[in-house]
Scaffold this active site. Sequence first.
Site, mmCIF file in Angstrom:
data_model
loop_
_atom_site.group_PDB
_atom_site.id
_atom_site.type_symbol
_atom_site.label_atom_id
_atom_site.label_comp_id
_atom_site.label_asym_id
_atom_site.label_seq_id
_atom_site.Cartn_x
_atom_site.Cartn_y
_atom_site.Cartn_z
ATOM 1 N N LYS A 69 34.186 39.583 34.442
ATOM 2 C CA LYS A 69 33.635 39.395 32.964
ATOM 3 C C LYS A 69 32.046 38.637 33.639
ATOM 4 O O LYS A 69 31.236 38.131 33.135
ATOM 5 C CB LYS A 69 34.185 38.424 32.128
ATOM 6 C CG LYS A 69 35.315 39.622 31.050
ATOM 7 C CD LYS A 69 35.545 38.369 30.163
ATOM 8 C CE LYS A 69 37.191 37.860 30.651
ATOM 9 N NZ LYS A 69 38.383 38.640 32.056
ATOM 10 N N ARG A 222 40.060 41.248 41.455
ATOM 11 C CA ARG A 222 40.102 39.867 41.458
ATOM 12 C C ARG A 222 41.082 39.759 42.454
ATOM 13 O O ARG A 222 41.363 39.351 44.011
ATOM 14 C CB ARG A 222 40.053 38.752 40.425
ATOM 15 C CG ARG A 222 40.565 37.770 41.268
ATOM 16 C CD ARG A 222 40.687 36.746 40.145
ATOM 17 N NE ARG A 222 39.460 36.488 39.372
ATOM 18 C CZ ARG A 222 39.532 36.030 37.730
ATOM 19 N NH1 ARG A 222 40.581 35.410 37.271
ATOM 20 N NH2 ARG A 222 37.632 35.944 37.370
#
Length: 342
Positions: A69, A222
Amino acid sequence: MSALDDLTNPELESDAELAYEGALRPKTLKEFVGQTKVRGQLELLLKAASMQNRTPDHILLAGPPGLGKTTLAMIVAQESAQPLRMSSGPAIQHAGDLAAVLSSLIPGEVLFIDEIHRMARSAEEMLYLAMEDYRIDIMVGKGAGATSVPLELSPFTLVGATTRSGLLPNPLRDRFGFTAHLEFYDTSELEQVLRRAAALLGLEIEREALAEIATRSRGTPRIANRLLRRVRDYALVHGTGPTLAAVRAALELYDVDALGLDRLDREVMTTILTRFSGGPVGLNTLAVSVGEEAETIEAVVEPFLVRIGLITRTPRGRVATRTAWDHFGIERSQDGSLFDDL
């Protein structure tokens, strides 16, 4: 100074880590791996705004942590050729905090607010008018003598990110021109992410080793990049090179199993299976049993366990599935719950 000195020097190590994080972030939509549908939608939105010489619509990015994001917000600014201002919901606890940020924006600037659902309610209400009419009302004075002074704002694009879109009030959610729902990555997409990261690090790694990391990364870039760093460290210290054996040894050392479960995941699962005979068990009871906050269990641990089919949520609480019993090799007691169809 030797290469080993470079790695053990705290100042250089800090600079290296910052450079690592910055290098791994894609700079354009073409470089961004995964989220094919969202990328196509954003590309259309940004190109249409450019052709009409206007600021892009406000954008809401919703999805679990670690899916990109923040990176997409940076790309929106990059593709729009505009500066990016970054803030977060917890940092905006008063309407005045938001007013200070909004009033300092230059025309066309992109404002990114992470965890936007955690903004103060007074700031949310101020944001309604700012998003729609590029204007805010500032109260001057107190009591009966207080007056409202309108302040015109420069046109801007708000990019909000949230991991809990259900907590956003409808009036705020409706003011976003585009809402993107980010999905977890599949293994092949994570392999592409890892291949790109390894190339940027100058790390030669076997395809089987990349696949092993990808399968243990919980569908999250991530986490994949973080595990790659740990594998790199392990290979450096042991002088083995990033082989498949080194990957497995490194991930075992860091308590990441074949499904991607970490220490907390396993603690939650073994608690459900052994102390509560497979469930059902309520969220708060489970959180107290493992010594974690209920919000952490619900937002961080539970979504992954549900997605891979180890637990299911019922009106009475969390219940372990057949897959969970099999994976942990625990024999089910006579009164243990079991969802045979899961």
